[in-house]
Design a protein around this motif. Structure first.
Motif, short mmCIF file in Angstrom:
data_model
loop_
_atom_site.label_atom_id
_atom_site.label_comp_id
_atom_site.label_asym_id
_atom_site.label_seq_id
_atom_site.Cartn_x
_atom_site.Cartn_y
_atom_site.Cartn_z
N TYR A 279 72.27 28.73 -2.17
CA TYR A 279 72.80 29.25 -3.43
C TYR A 279 73.76 30.43 -3.26
CZ TYR A 279 69.43 26.30 -5.88
OH TYR A 279 68.72 25.22 -6.37
N GLY A 280 73.83 31.01 -2.05
CA GLY A 280 74.83 32.03 -1.78
C GLY A 280 74.49 33.44 -2.17
N PHE A 281 73.23 33.72 -2.54
CA PHE A 281 72.87 35.10 -2.88
C PHE A 281 72.48 35.86 -1.61
CE2 PHE A 281 69.01 32.54 -3.29
CZ PHE A 281 68.10 33.25 -2.56
N THR A 282 72.39 37.18 -1.74
CA THR A 282 72.01 38.03 -0.61
C THR A 282 70.88 38.96 -1.02
OG1 THR A 282 73.53 39.84 -1.18
CG2 THR A 282 74.40 38.04 0.21
N ASP A 283 70.31 39.64 -0.06
CA ASP A 283 69.36 40.71 -0.33
C ASP A 283 70.15 41.93 -0.82
OD1 ASP A 283 67.01 42.14 -0.51
OD2 ASP A 283 66.38 41.78 1.55
N THR A 284 69.44 42.98 -1.18
CA THR A 284 70.09 44.15 -1.76
C THR A 284 71.06 44.83 -0.81
OG1 THR A 284 68.15 45.45 -1.13
CG2 THR A 284 68.21 44.60 -3.38
N ASP A 285 70.88 44.63 0.49
CA ASP A 285 71.78 45.27 1.46
C ASP A 285 72.93 44.35 1.87
OD1 ASP A 285 70.49 43.39 2.99
OD2 ASP A 285 69.72 44.79 4.49
N GLY A 286 73.05 43.20 1.21
CA GLY A 286 74.13 42.28 1.51
C GLY A 286 73.83 41.29 2.63
N SER A 287 72.65 41.39 3.23
CA SER A 287 72.28 40.48 4.33
C SER A 287 71.55 39.27 3.78
CB SER A 287 71.41 41.20 5.34
OG SER A 287 70.13 41.49 4.79
N ARG A 288 71.33 38.28 4.65
CA ARG A 288 70.55 37.10 4.30
C ARG A 288 69.44 36.90 5.34
NH1 ARG A 288 75.75 34.39 2.86
NH2 ARG A 288 75.82 34.37 0.58
N PRO A 289 68.38 37.71 5.26
CA PRO A 289 67.30 37.56 6.26
C PRO A 289 66.62 36.19 6.15
CG PRO A 289 66.67 39.08 4.50
CD PRO A 289 68.12 38.78 4.30
N ASP A 290 66.28 35.65 7.30
CA ASP A 290 65.59 34.36 7.37
C ASP A 290 64.38 34.55 8.28
OD1 ASP A 290 64.77 31.77 7.38
OD2 ASP A 290 66.58 30.94 8.28
N ALA A 291 63.35 35.20 7.74
CA ALA A 291 62.21 35.62 8.54
C ALA A 291 61.45 34.45 9.13
CB ALA A 291 61.27 36.47 7.70
N TRP A 292 61.27 33.38 8.38
CA TRP A 292 60.44 32.29 8.89
C TRP A 292 61.10 31.56 10.05
CZ3 TRP A 292 55.65 32.80 8.13
CH2 TRP A 292 55.17 33.41 6.97
N SER A 293 62.43 31.46 10.03
CA SER A 293 63.11 30.87 11.19
C SER A 293 62.98 31.77 12.40
CB SER A 293 64.59 30.63 10.87
OG SER A 293 64.74 29.63 9.89
N TYR A 294 63.09 33.08 12.18
CA TYR A 294 62.94 34.02 13.29
C TYR A 294 61.53 33.97 13.86
CZ TYR A 294 62.70 38.41 15.87
OH TYR A 294 62.53 39.35 16.86
N ILE A 295 60.52 33.94 13.02
CA ILE A 295 59.13 33.88 13.47
C ILE A 295 58.88 32.59 14.25
CG2 ILE A 295 56.74 33.66 12.68
CD1 ILE A 295 57.55 35.62 10.39
N ARG A 296 59.44 31.48 13.74
CA ARG A 296 59.29 30.22 14.47
C ARG A 296 59.91 30.31 15.86
NH1 ARG A 296 63.10 26.46 11.90
NH2 ARG A 296 64.51 27.58 13.31
N ASP A 297 61.16 30.78 15.93
CA ASP A 297 61.88 30.78 17.20
C ASP A 297 61.35 31.84 18.16
OD1 ASP A 297 63.39 28.78 16.08
OD2 ASP A 297 65.13 30.04 15.67
N LYS A 298 61.13 33.05 17.68
CA LYS A 298 60.76 34.15 18.55
C LYS A 298 59.27 34.21 18.83
CE LYS A 298 61.31 38.18 20.67
NZ LYS A 298 62.05 38.28 21.95
N VAL A 299 58.47 34.16 17.76
CA VAL A 299 57.03 34.37 17.91
C VAL A 299 56.33 33.10 18.37
CG1 VAL A 299 54.93 35.10 16.74
CG2 VAL A 299 57.11 36.20 16.18
N TYR A 300 56.59 31.99 17.69
CA TYR A 300 55.87 30.75 18.01
C TYR A 300 56.42 30.05 19.25
CZ TYR A 300 53.82 31.13 13.32
OH TYR A 300 53.15 31.55 12.19
#
Length: 311
Positions: A279-300
């Motif tokens: 949908y093209g929205f961002t967080d308040t700082d203008g970023s688009r964090p994708d925590a679950w992808s990071y957790i999958r790739d880095k942690v799991y």
């Protein structure tokens, strides 16, 4: 008459159940910013505090934020474990608005029921706390849907949003504590099952999860920081580097509610980071964090990745 693009939910009515703080409050505000009338419920008011014990966060405060954002906020004290109270709430919405377009089940309040150490086997944990967690995070959602869906399904296009912690993919892994695992996987199955039923009457259901949420409670009680200096907590928890503000998931739900083609998501498990890309929205700082992808790739999966690539 076509709605203005800056108020795509003008004329729509939403109920955000569990809107006192965190994701629920942010979702209510985002729906209000899109022009909706938003009924906000919870147990903490300016005269009564729930077992969560955070007196400064109230449903009246949320309603005022909704109105300030451009919508109309209506605070209704409600214990969602009491079917009579929920039925009275829905009757009021019907009487005052004659419609319900969006139902958001965000009821939780179970942080203080976590039994530590978190990885102890179920039979060594506090049974009363575990059962209370299930009541707060699962039974409340069932009661609210049972009472509110007859009103929501009166018109095609109604949307049910089940808010949880984790995607279907991430929650396919054991969440280390059985009561928490059950509580957070159940909304995903509710959205899947109710999606099957709602599709028959032209409505839809989805489950939505934030990533690593910087709720007020998380900032203050877990890390001792504020939204202004939250990055100071990364030293204590490196994964916090990919955290997100509550506004991010609020914008995700508002985007879904305003999408005339939302039925394509019916029954799906969705995350704020995933929906931001669509949908093209961002967080308040203008970023688009994708925590679950990071957790999958880095942690799991243990991949050597740069957290900046997930913001």
């Amino acid at each position: 008459m076509q709605q203005q693009t800056d108020a795509p939910l003008a004329g729509r009515t939403a109920l955000v159940a569990g809107a006192t703080r965190g994701a629920g409050r942010a979702i209510a505000v985002a729906l209000g910013a899109a022009g909706a009338t938003v009924y906000v419920t919870g147990r903490t008011t300016r005269t009564s505090v729930s077992e969560v014990g955070r007196a400064s966060e109230t449903i009246e405060g949320t309603a005022e934020r909704v109105t300030a954002a451009g919508g109309e906020g209506v605070a209704v004290p409600t214990d969602h474990l009491d079917p009579a109270q929920v039925r009275a709430l829905v009757a009021r919405i019907d009487r005052e608005q004659g419609r319900l377009d969006v139902l958001v089940n965000d009821i939780w309040g179970g942080e203080r029921l976590m039994d530590y150490p978190f990885t102890r086997p179920m039979w060594e944990q506090d049974l009363d706390k575990g059962l209370r967690m299930l009541r707060l995070g699962v039974e409340t959602h069932l009661i609210t849907s049972h009472c509110a869906l007859p009103l929501l399904t009166r018109r095609p296009g109604g949307l049910l949003v089940e808010v949880t912690d984790g995607t279907a993919e991430s929650n396919a892994r054991y969440r280390e504590q059985l009561f928490y695992d059950l509580t957070k996987y159940a909304p995903i199955r509710m959205a899947f099952g109710l999606g099957e039923e709602l599709a028959k009457v032209g409505c839809a259901a989805v489950s939505v999860t934030p990533g690593f949420l910087r709720s007020e409670q998380m900032l203050e009680e877990a890390f001792g920081v504020t939204e202004e200096n939250w990055r100071d907590a990364i030293a204590k928890e490196p994964v916090f580097a990919v955290s997100e503000s509550p506004a991010y998931v609020g914008r995700a739900v508002a985007a879904l509610a305003a999408d005339p083609g939302v039925a394509r998501w019916n029954g799906r498990s969705l995350s704020s980071g995933q929906l931001a890309r669509v949908y093209g929205f961002t967080d308040t700082d203008g970023s688009r964090p994708d925590a679950w992808s990071y957790i999958r790739d880095k942690v799991y999966e243990g991949k050597d990745v740069d957290v900046a690539d997930y913001r």
